[in-house]
Design a protein around this motif. Sequence first.
Motif, PDB file in Angstrom:
ATOM      1  N   PRO A  26       0.811  -1.166  -0.115  1.00 36.06           N
ATOM      2  CA  PRO A  26      -0.001   0.063  -0.016  1.00 36.06           C
ATOM      3  C   PRO A  26       0.884   1.263  -0.046  1.00 36.06           C
ATOM      4  O   PRO A  26       0.427   2.265  -0.649  1.00 36.06           O
ATOM      5  N   MET A  27       1.980   1.318   0.757  1.00 37.17           N
ATOM      6  CA  MET A  27       2.656   2.367   0.649  1.00 37.17           C
ATOM      7  C   MET A  27       3.424   2.720  -0.537  1.00 37.17           C
ATOM      8  O   MET A  27       3.761   3.829  -0.913  1.00 37.17           O
ATOM      9  N   GLU A  30       0.843   4.538  -2.503  1.00 39.32           N
ATOM     10  CA  GLU A  30       0.441   5.960  -2.215  1.00 39.32           C
ATOM     11  C   GLU A  30       1.701   6.691  -2.638  1.00 39.32           C
ATOM     12  O   GLU A  30       1.661   7.813  -3.124  1.00 39.32           O
ATOM     13  N   MET A  33       1.312   7.896  -5.913  1.00 37.75           N
ATOM     14  CA  MET A  33       0.468   9.098  -6.253  1.00 37.75           C
ATOM     15  C   MET A  33       1.068  10.407  -5.822  1.00 37.75           C
ATOM     16  O   MET A  33       0.948  11.444  -6.413  1.00 37.75           O
ATOM     17  N   ARG A  34       1.839  10.449  -4.574  1.00 38.44           N
ATOM     18  CA  ARG A  34       2.361  11.629  -4.258  1.00 38.44           C
ATOM     19  C   ARG A  34       3.448  12.008  -4.913  1.00 38.44           C
ATOM     20  O   ARG A  34       3.832  13.169  -5.223  1.00 38.44           O
ATOM     21  N   LEU A  98      -7.425   4.584  -6.324  1.00 34.35           N
ATOM     22  CA  LEU A  98      -6.249   5.172  -5.684  1.00 34.35           C
ATOM     23  C   LEU A  98      -6.048   6.713  -6.251  1.00 34.35           C
ATOM     24  O   LEU A  98      -5.986   7.709  -5.748  1.00 34.35           O
ATOM     25  N   PHE A 102      -6.710  10.656  -5.379  1.00 35.00           N
ATOM     26  CA  PHE A 102      -5.742  11.578  -5.285  1.00 35.00           C
ATOM     27  C   PHE A 102      -5.885  12.675  -6.404  1.00 35.00           C
ATOM     28  O   PHE A 102      -5.105  13.791  -6.576  1.00 35.00           O
ATOM     29  N   THR A 169       3.823   7.691   4.921  1.00 36.09           N
ATOM     30  CA  THR A 169       4.475   8.571   3.967  1.00 36.09           C
ATOM     31  C   THR A 169       4.643   9.955   4.667  1.00 36.09           C
ATOM     32  O   THR A 169       4.640  10.954   4.089  1.00 36.09           O
ATOM     33  N   THR A 197       3.110  16.899   1.621  1.00 31.65           N
ATOM     34  CA  THR A 197       2.689  16.453   2.698  1.00 31.65           C
ATOM     35  C   THR A 197       2.361  17.792   3.563  1.00 31.65           C
ATOM     36  O   THR A 197       2.329  18.798   3.091  1.00 31.65           O
TER      37      THR A 197
END
Length: 288
Positions: A26-27, A30, A33-34, A98, A102, A169, A197
Amino acid sequence: MIAHVAAAGEQRGRVVLRLTQEPAHPMALEAAMRMAQAFQSEVESVFVEDLQLFEWAAFPFACEISLTGRRRIMITPERLALDLQHTAAALQRRVGDLARLFEIPFHSTVIRDEPVNAIARACAEHGPWNVVVLAEPLAAAGTVMLRELFAAVSGATGILVVGPNARHTTGPVIAEVDDIDHLEPILRTAEKLLGTTTEERLILLLAGHSESETLEMEGQARLILREPPVATIARVVVRDGAPIELAERLRREGSGFVLARFGGLLAPDHGDLHHLVQSLECPLLLMR
């Protein structure tokens, strides 16, 4: 080299998320996407059907044996293709959901090839500014695979990985620098990631083989950094070339993203990455 990613619509690259039959972390999803958010880019998830699996499945004795050893299911190329098709569809849906969350432009594709060649082909289509994200956790012996990817995929400016213990994250963005010549490109990329972030801390972690070396690096860094400095400067001494202290320092800092040079002190291009992989609790972006 800055780990640049082409913006959406440029047709010059994007975030390439490599999916395989292995479970996706999962990380890692993510982080992809970041990364796309940071560069206002798009994500293309590439499910790789490993050509070698089909070569193995073509043997008449190929079969799947249950954990108890009581069940044997014959494997054929046709059955393998169907299983991979179902796996790919489920993973692509998960990534698509996801991406919509985002608000990232998203595309998906399936490539049947040797894994490194598949990513080289995907990056060449829209290169040269791609960042490759590996969806499955990096193994301790992943040095060889990373070295092959950097050598073969000229259209990738960086490779983003997670370890099996990745869990967040959030936290400061840490730019690890062990060669002052790489400070500016790593720092520019770190500043981009900082904007995605809620954490406003950017730490420049200077690593060297001795106290005097890191002190000299700090002096050079302060001359390069603008005033007021955008990053907090920290130093760490790596003894005997072993990155244990460095990996442990990153864990203690509770980092949300780490950036480093592949082939440097944190992620050497030889040996194994056992200590780094086991201690890494956040995504790691490795740059050329």
